[in-house]
Design a protein around this motif. Structure first.
Motif, short mmCIF file in Angstrom:
data_model
loop_
_atom_site.label_atom_id
_atom_site.label_comp_id
_atom_site.label_asym_id
_atom_site.label_seq_id
_atom_site.Cartn_x
_atom_site.Cartn_y
_atom_site.Cartn_z
N ASP A 56 0.80 -1.17 -0.09
CA ASP A 56 0.13 -0.06 0.02
C ASP A 56 0.91 1.37 0.01
OD1 ASP A 56 0.86 -0.56 2.75
OD2 ASP A 56 -0.84 0.40 3.50
N MET A 57 2.19 1.15 0.36
CA MET A 57 3.01 2.54 0.31
C MET A 57 4.36 1.84 -0.56
SD MET A 57 2.75 3.44 4.14
CE MET A 57 0.80 3.37 4.77
N PRO A 58 4.09 1.65 -1.83
CA PRO A 58 5.49 1.35 -2.67
C PRO A 58 6.70 2.23 -2.49
CG PRO A 58 3.51 1.94 -4.06
CD PRO A 58 3.13 1.98 -2.78
N SER A 59 6.44 3.46 -2.22
CA SER A 59 7.68 4.47 -2.13
C SER A 59 8.47 4.25 -0.87
CB SER A 59 7.20 5.88 -2.29
OG SER A 59 6.20 6.25 -1.28
N PHE A 60 7.96 3.29 0.19
CA PHE A 60 8.76 3.26 1.54
C PHE A 60 10.00 2.31 1.13
CE2 PHE A 60 5.94 3.30 5.33
CZ PHE A 60 5.50 4.69 4.89
N ASP A 61 10.90 2.80 1.29
CA ASP A 61 12.29 2.01 1.39
C ASP A 61 12.73 1.85 2.75
OD1 ASP A 61 14.82 1.10 0.89
OD2 ASP A 61 15.57 2.64 -0.32
N THR A 62 12.36 0.89 3.26
CA THR A 62 12.60 0.59 4.74
C THR A 62 14.20 0.15 4.96
OG1 THR A 62 11.98 -1.73 4.39
CG2 THR A 62 10.16 -0.28 5.11
N THR A 63 14.90 0.33 4.05
CA THR A 63 16.39 0.15 4.15
C THR A 63 17.11 1.46 4.57
OG1 THR A 63 17.24 0.32 1.95
CG2 THR A 63 16.65 -1.95 2.54
N GLU A 64 16.25 2.62 4.23
CA GLU A 64 16.62 3.93 4.65
C GLU A 64 16.13 4.53 5.87
OE1 GLU A 64 18.79 6.00 2.74
OE2 GLU A 64 19.32 4.02 1.46
N PRO A 65 16.88 5.22 6.55
CA PRO A 65 16.28 5.86 7.92
C PRO A 65 14.86 6.40 7.63
CG PRO A 65 18.56 6.49 7.65
CD PRO A 65 18.28 5.63 6.28
N SER A 66 14.77 7.05 6.36
CA SER A 66 13.39 7.79 6.24
C SER A 66 12.47 6.93 6.12
CB SER A 66 13.60 8.86 4.91
OG SER A 66 13.99 8.18 3.89
N GLY A 67 12.66 5.87 5.42
CA GLY A 67 11.51 4.72 5.22
C GLY A 67 11.00 4.05 6.73
N ARG A 68 12.04 4.07 7.52
CA ARG A 68 11.92 3.36 8.80
C ARG A 68 10.99 4.27 9.71
NH1 ARG A 68 17.19 1.34 7.64
NH2 ARG A 68 18.05 2.84 9.05
N LEU A 69 11.50 5.54 9.77
CA LEU A 69 10.76 6.68 10.17
C LEU A 69 9.25 6.67 9.98
CD1 LEU A 69 10.49 9.12 12.18
CD2 LEU A 69 10.95 10.52 10.27
N ALA A 70 9.02 6.55 8.60
CA ALA A 70 7.73 6.63 7.96
C ALA A 70 6.89 5.45 8.53
CB ALA A 70 7.74 6.64 6.52
N ALA A 71 7.58 4.36 8.50
CA ALA A 71 6.78 3.21 8.99
C ALA A 71 6.56 3.24 10.44
CB ALA A 71 8.09 1.68 8.61
N GLY A 75 3.07 2.89 12.19
CA GLY A 75 2.90 1.87 13.14
C GLY A 75 2.14 2.38 14.36
N SER A 76 2.60 3.78 14.63
CA SER A 76 2.01 4.44 16.02
C SER A 76 0.40 4.75 15.40
CB SER A 76 2.71 5.83 15.93
OG SER A 76 4.05 5.58 16.51
N ALA A 77 0.26 5.19 14.33
CA ALA A 77 -1.19 5.44 13.84
C ALA A 77 -2.22 4.03 13.95
CB ALA A 77 -1.38 6.06 12.47
N ALA A 78 -1.34 2.91 13.71
CA ALA A 78 -2.25 1.75 13.75
C ALA A 78 -2.58 1.31 15.16
CB ALA A 78 -1.38 0.57 13.09
N GLN A 79 -1.36 1.59 16.18
CA GLN A 79 -1.59 1.14 17.59
C GLN A 79 -2.60 2.21 18.07
OE1 GLN A 79 1.83 0.37 19.98
NE2 GLN A 79 0.53 1.15 22.08
N TYR A 80 -2.70 3.40 17.84
CA TYR A 80 -3.77 4.34 18.45
C TYR A 80 -5.22 3.81 17.81
CZ TYR A 80 -6.68 8.47 18.20
OH TYR A 80 -7.84 9.25 18.55
N GLU A 81 -5.24 3.61 16.45
CA GLU A 81 -6.55 2.94 16.01
C GLU A 81 -6.93 1.76 16.90
OE1 GLU A 81 -10.17 2.62 14.05
OE2 GLU A 81 -8.82 4.32 14.24
N ARG A 82 -6.09 0.83 16.93
CA ARG A 82 -6.30 -0.31 17.99
C ARG A 82 -6.74 -0.02 19.56
NH1 ARG A 82 -2.15 -3.25 21.23
NH2 ARG A 82 -3.32 -5.27 22.01
N GLU A 83 -6.09 0.81 20.04
CA GLU A 83 -6.55 1.36 21.04
C GLU A 83 -7.92 2.05 21.26
OE1 GLU A 83 -3.26 3.62 22.70
OE2 GLU A 83 -1.92 1.85 22.84
#
Length: 161
Positions: A56-71, A75-83
């Protein structure tokens, strides 16, 4: 498969569905950045870190710091929604309970058995005595067990309160 070196990429349809706990996502991101050592015959081979690819987010490059930050932000938003889902569910159940509506699953104990347990308890029977009386009259337990026990008699009584 990632740990064993059989895969180098974890593809997920939606990043917020991978996990709804930020701590779990952070652990995955941390693990993702490490090199892996796998046994090949008698030797150990070092493999590069694996990558997380959210479809759903093909522009994420999780090998880069910016991609890990975005992920991490997702993740924080997903946890907020869960709560928030948990809070709304808890509030809705409290409203139903306040109205006197039943909350929870279908009762396994017939109302007649529940009333009988209450009557026997009011007459001074102990939990073991109640269980014995029900067993003597061949009253079957709700989940198909062979007999009733003192602990289940107590739970039936507590559920009637």
């Amino acid at each position: 498969m990632l740990d064993a070196g059989e895969a180098g990429v974890l593809v997920v349809a939606k990043l917020d569905r991978l996990t709804r706990r930020k701590i779990d996502l952070e652990a995955l991101i941390e693990k993702m950045g490490r090199t892996r050592k796998v046994r090949v015959g008698r030797q150990w081979k070092e493999l590069p870190p694996w990558q997380l690819v959210p479809v759903d987010m093909p522009s994420f490059d999780t090998t880069e710091p910016s991609g890990r930050l975005a992920a991490s932000v997702v993740g924080s938003a997903a946890q907020y929604e869960r709560e928030m889902i948990a809070k709304r569910t808890k509030d809705a159940l409290a409203v139903k309970k306040a109205r006197g509506e039943r909350v929870g699953g279908i009762p396994l104990v017939p109302e007649a058995v529940r009333q009988r347990v209450v009557r026997l308890r009011k007459r001074g029977y102990g939990w073991l005595g109640i269980a014995k009386a029900l067993n003597d009259d061949k009253v079957k337990p709700g989940r198909g067990g062979q007999k009733r026990y003192a602990s289940t008699a107590k739970r039936v009584w507590e559920s009637a309160q």
